[in-house]
Each structure stands twice: as structure tokens, then as C-alpha cells.
Design an enzyme around this catalytic site. Structure first.
Site, PDB file in Angstrom:
ATOM      1  N   SER A 156       0.848  -1.192   0.000  1.00 48.67           N
ATOM      2  CA  SER A 156       0.000   0.000   0.000  1.00 48.67           C
ATOM      3  C   SER A 156       0.882   1.241   0.000  1.00 48.67           C
ATOM      4  O   SER A 156       1.623   1.492   0.960  1.00 48.67           O
ATOM      5  CB  SER A 156      -0.907   0.015   1.233  1.00 48.67           C
ATOM      6  OG  SER A 156      -1.582   1.249   1.328  1.00 48.67           O
ATOM      7  N   HIS A 207      -1.226  -1.470  -4.211  1.00 46.29           N
ATOM      8  CA  HIS A 207      -2.491  -1.038  -3.627  1.00 46.29           C
ATOM      9  C   HIS A 207      -2.479   0.472  -3.469  1.00 46.29           C
ATOM     10  O   HIS A 207      -1.602   1.041  -2.811  1.00 46.29           O
ATOM     11  CB  HIS A 207      -2.701  -1.715  -2.276  1.00 46.29           C
ATOM     12  CG  HIS A 207      -4.103  -1.581  -1.750  1.00 46.29           C
ATOM     13  ND1 HIS A 207      -5.148  -2.344  -2.224  1.00 46.29           N
ATOM     14  CD2 HIS A 207      -4.629  -0.773  -0.803  1.00 46.29           C
ATOM     15  CE1 HIS A 207      -6.258  -2.023  -1.586  1.00 46.29           C
ATOM     16  NE2 HIS A 207      -5.965  -1.061  -0.723  1.00 46.29           N
ATOM     17  N   ASP A 235      -4.662   3.590  -2.223  1.00 46.15           N
ATOM     18  CA  ASP A 235      -5.806   4.041  -1.439  1.00 46.15           C
ATOM     19  C   ASP A 235      -6.172   5.470  -1.795  1.00 46.15           C
ATOM     20  O   ASP A 235      -5.368   6.398  -1.621  1.00 46.15           O
ATOM     21  CB  ASP A 235      -5.493   3.967   0.059  1.00 46.15           C
ATOM     22  CG  ASP A 235      -5.454   2.540   0.574  1.00 46.15           C
ATOM     23  OD1 ASP A 235      -6.400   1.788   0.289  1.00 46.15           O
ATOM     24  OD2 ASP A 235      -4.477   2.178   1.254  1.00 46.15           O
ATOM     25  N   MET A 241      -8.680   8.438  -0.796  1.00 45.79           N
ATOM     26  CA  MET A 241      -9.559   8.832   0.308  1.00 45.79           C
ATOM     27  C   MET A 241     -10.004  10.281   0.136  1.00 45.79           C
ATOM     28  O   MET A 241      -9.194  11.144  -0.219  1.00 45.79           O
ATOM     29  CB  MET A 241      -8.836   8.643   1.646  1.00 45.79           C
ATOM     30  CG  MET A 241      -8.409   7.202   1.889  1.00 45.79           C
ATOM     31  SD  MET A 241      -7.695   6.912   3.520  1.00 45.79           S
ATOM     32  CE  MET A 241      -6.084   7.657   3.320  1.00 45.79           C
ATOM     33  N   HIS A 255      -8.153   1.424  -4.720  1.00 43.56           N
ATOM     34  CA  HIS A 255      -9.150   1.246  -3.661  1.00 43.56           C
ATOM     35  C   HIS A 255      -9.815   2.592  -3.374  1.00 43.56           C
ATOM     36  O   HIS A 255      -9.215   3.481  -2.770  1.00 43.56           O
ATOM     37  CB  HIS A 255      -8.442   0.692  -2.418  1.00 43.56           C
ATOM     38  CG  HIS A 255      -9.319   0.479  -1.242  1.00 43.56           C
ATOM     39  ND1 HIS A 255      -8.816   0.200   0.014  1.00 43.56           N
ATOM     40  CD2 HIS A 255     -10.678   0.486  -1.097  1.00 43.56           C
ATOM     41  CE1 HIS A 255      -9.817   0.062   0.868  1.00 43.56           C
ATOM     42  NE2 HIS A 255     -10.949   0.238   0.217  1.00 43.56           N
ATOM     43  N   MET A 267     -11.945   4.752  -1.400  1.00 40.98           N
ATOM     44  CA  MET A 267     -12.615   4.995  -0.117  1.00 40.98           C
ATOM     45  C   MET A 267     -13.247   6.379  -0.197  1.00 40.98           C
ATOM     46  O   MET A 267     -12.840   7.322   0.479  1.00 40.98           O
ATOM     47  CB  MET A 267     -11.613   4.883   1.032  1.00 40.98           C
ATOM     48  CG  MET A 267     -11.149   3.467   1.275  1.00 40.98           C
ATOM     49  SD  MET A 267     -10.066   3.307   2.709  1.00 40.98           S
ATOM     50  CE  MET A 267      -8.492   3.666   1.936  1.00 40.98           C
ATOM     51  N   MET A 278     -11.964  -5.620   4.748  1.00 40.28           N
ATOM     52  CA  MET A 278     -11.230  -4.668   5.573  1.00 40.28           C
ATOM     53  C   MET A 278     -11.055  -5.263   6.973  1.00 40.28           C
ATOM     54  O   MET A 278     -12.035  -5.596   7.637  1.00 40.28           O
ATOM     55  CB  MET A 278     -11.984  -3.342   5.657  1.00 40.28           C
ATOM     56  CG  MET A 278     -12.052  -2.571   4.353  1.00 40.28           C
ATOM     57  SD  MET A 278     -10.434  -2.131   3.682  1.00 40.28           S
ATOM     58  CE  MET A 278      -9.732  -1.161   5.038  1.00 40.28           C
ATOM     59  N   GLY A 288      -9.243   4.326   6.751  1.00 37.43           N
ATOM     60  CA  GLY A 288      -8.958   5.747   6.895  1.00 37.43           C
ATOM     61  C   GLY A 288      -7.569   6.071   7.382  1.00 37.43           C
ATOM     62  O   GLY A 288      -7.044   7.146   7.109  1.00 37.43           O
ATOM     63  N   GLY A 304      -3.461   4.303   8.258  1.00 38.38           N
ATOM     64  CA  GLY A 304      -2.529   3.182   8.222  1.00 38.38           C
ATOM     65  C   GLY A 304      -2.016   2.863   9.609  1.00 38.38           C
ATOM     66  O   GLY A 304      -2.210   3.620  10.560  1.00 38.38           O
ATOM     67  N   GLY A 305      -1.371   1.710   9.729  1.00 34.03           N
ATOM     68  CA  GLY A 305      -0.713   1.337  10.977  1.00 34.03           C
ATOM     69  C   GLY A 305      -1.622   0.814  12.068  1.00 34.03           C
ATOM     70  O   GLY A 305      -1.205   0.707  13.233  1.00 34.03           O
ATOM     71  N   ASP A 364      -7.066  -6.166   3.921  1.00 35.03           N
ATOM     72  CA  ASP A 364      -6.354  -4.903   4.080  1.00 35.03           C
ATOM     73  C   ASP A 364      -6.517  -4.400   5.506  1.00 35.03           C
ATOM     74  O   ASP A 364      -7.633  -4.167   5.968  1.00 35.03           O
ATOM     75  CB  ASP A 364      -6.926  -3.876   3.088  1.00 35.03           C
ATOM     76  CG  ASP A 364      -6.210  -2.534   3.140  1.00 35.03           C
ATOM     77  OD1 ASP A 364      -5.204  -2.407   3.857  1.00 35.03           O
ATOM     78  OD2 ASP A 364      -6.675  -1.602   2.446  1.00 35.03           O
ATOM     79  N   GLY A 365      -5.363  -4.260   6.192  1.00 34.50           N
ATOM     80  CA  GLY A 365      -5.396  -3.685   7.531  1.00 34.50           C
ATOM     81  C   GLY A 365      -4.683  -4.532   8.562  1.00 34.50           C
ATOM     82  O   GLY A 365      -5.130  -5.640   8.866  1.00 34.50           O
ATOM     83  N   GLY A 366      -3.583  -4.039   9.079  1.00 34.40           N
ATOM     84  CA  GLY A 366      -2.879  -4.736  10.147  1.00 34.40           C
ATOM     85  C   GLY A 366      -2.161  -5.992   9.720  1.00 34.40           C
ATOM     86  O   GLY A 366      -1.821  -6.831  10.563  1.00 34.40           O
ATOM     87  N   GLY A 421       1.157  -2.231   4.278  1.00 36.80           N
ATOM     88  CA  GLY A 421       1.708  -0.887   4.138  1.00 36.80           C
ATOM     89  C   GLY A 421       3.011  -0.727   4.876  1.00 36.80           C
ATOM     90  O   GLY A 421       4.088  -0.856   4.304  1.00 36.80           O
TER      91      GLY A 421
END
Length: 234
Positions: free
Chosen positions: A7, A32, A34, A36, A65, A67, A136, A141, A143-144, A174-176, A196
Site C-alpha cells: 500500500s 495497492h 488508497d 480517500m 481502492h 474509499m 477490511m 482511513g 494506516g498502521g 487490508d489492515g494490520g 503498508g
């Protein structure tokens, strides 16, 4: 075959093209991206000009992606900017089926994303039209964030749904996502890992290589039957 989708939200924007080249040269097949808008999610990121600017840096798959609210307004623009696949959120689409069909009319792969609290039943009447579903595993919204554990169970249920319908659809998460939870995520039935900070922080080449090793190990366990009944491939 598993795929890594770094990402770029976690990349150094000052040298974005160079970082894109570095991770794709190291073996990442997807990128990826993002987008937003500050409305569907609190943050604002980048749009078509940035995608156009890095399109010449690599021929890898641009996994865009969205968002954003009412993504239908910009589907054609993102397609023209260089997207290979366009992901829209079920929660942001007034007429989800129409949006998916428009993405496919533009010659792009269609993906629908589901936020952590959105049930899989939202996909009941659109699943057959999709190329990929994005689960998700954090609230979108920022990262991290830490992976929400029940997202792995959600992936497993989705994989079973796809299998029962005899479909060939990729599942992305996507996420963590980190090296220490990647194996569990793959075993649930994921095909594409979005990462990411786990890719862009530190030695990017080594980070990509480490993920690819996890992929190879998971493939090996699947082939030998050690994870029979756990890893569900399409």
C-alpha cells in the site's frame, strides 16, 4: 498463487516512483492505491494525477481502492489514469450492481470492499459479477492499525461461500497485515495481502522477500495436504 499488494499510503511520497519500482522489482505483483476523500473516511490521500504519475514507473497491477462517497462519479477517470482493478465500498454505493457493471464496462477488474461491521450477506446478489472481494480488517482511513481478529473468520466464511457457488474470485485483506499474522490469514483463504508499513518501513526489498517466503511456505503446505481443510483456494 498468493500476491502481495504493498500500500503506497505508507510510502515516502517524496520519492514515490522510486519506492514503487523498488517493491515491484522485489516481487510485489500488485500495487495497492488508497484513494480517500475526507468524507467516506476522515483522511484525504491522492487522486488521478498521482496514479498517472506513477503509472510509467511499473507495469504491475494497479489495485485502486476507492474509499470515497459516490464513486460512480469518478470510475471513468480512474480507469483512464491507469487503474487495472477498481475497488468500491458496498457502504458507499447507492446502486452497487450498477457500479460493478460500469467498472467491467470500462474493461477493469471489479472488486467490492466490506468494512469490518458490514456482513457478507451484502454480496449475496452481486458476488457472481465480481473479480475480487476486499475484506477490511481495520476500520478504513488510517494506516498502521492493528488487525481486527474476527476478520480472519469472516474471510473463511467468504471463501466457503465462493467455493459453494463454484466461483473463481480472489479474496484480498487490508489492515494490520504483518509477517507474524500472514500465515494465519492465508490459511483462512486470502489470495492477496495488502501491507503498508510492513513493506515500506525499513528494508523494502527484504520485507517483500520475507512475505514471498511466507507465500512459498503456505503453497508448500497446501500441496502436501498439511493444511487440508484450512487453506481454501478457488
Amino acid at each position: 498463487m498468493y500476491k502481495l499488494a504493498p500500500s503506497i499510503l505508507s510510502a515516502d511520497f517524496g520519492r514515490l516512483a522510486e519506492e514503487v519500482k523498488e517493491v515491484t522489482k522485489a516481487g510485489a505483483e500488485y500495487l495497492h492505491i488508497d484513494v480517500m476523500d475526507g468524507m467516506f473516511v476522515p483522511s484525504i490521500s491522492f487522486g488521478m494525477p498521482v496514479i498517472k504519475s506513477i503509472r510509467s514507473a511499473t507495469d504491475c497491477f494497479f489495485d485502486v481502492h476507492l474509499m470515497i462517497e459516490d464513486p460512480d462519479r469518478y470510475l471513468e477517470a480512474f480507469a483512464e489514469a491507469g487503474a487495472d482493478g477498481i475497488t468500491v465500498h458496498a457502504e458507499a454505493c447507492r446502486h452497487l450492481q450498477r457500479t460493478v457493471q460500469r467498472i467491467k464496462e470500462l474493461g477493469k477488474k471489479a472488486c467490492v470492499a466490506l468494512n469490518p461491521a458490514t456482513p457478507l450477506s451484502v454480496l449475496d446478489y452481486v458476488l457472481e459479477d465480481l473479480d475480487m472481494v476486499l475484506i477490511m480488517s481495520v476500520n478504513p482511513g488510517f494506516g498502521g492499525q492493528k488487525l481486527i481478529e474476527n476478520s480472519i473468520e469472516k474471510v473463511a466464511k467468504l471463501r466457503q461461500m465462493i467455493k459453494e457457488r463454484g466461483l473463481n474470485i480472489e479474496i484480498e485483506i487490508d489492515g494490520g497485515v504483518k509477517l507474524d499474522n500472514a500465515s494465519r490469514i492465508l490459511e483462512a483463504g486470502v489470495d492477496v495481502l495488502v501491507a503498508g508499513t510492513a513493506v515500506f518501513k525499513g528494508d523494502k526489498k527484504q520485507n517483500v522477500s520475507d512475505f514471498l517466503e511466507v507465500f512459498a511456505d503456505a503453497d508448500g503446505r497446501y500441496e502436501t495436504g498439511e493444511t487440508a481443510g484450512t487453506i481454501c483456494k478457488p
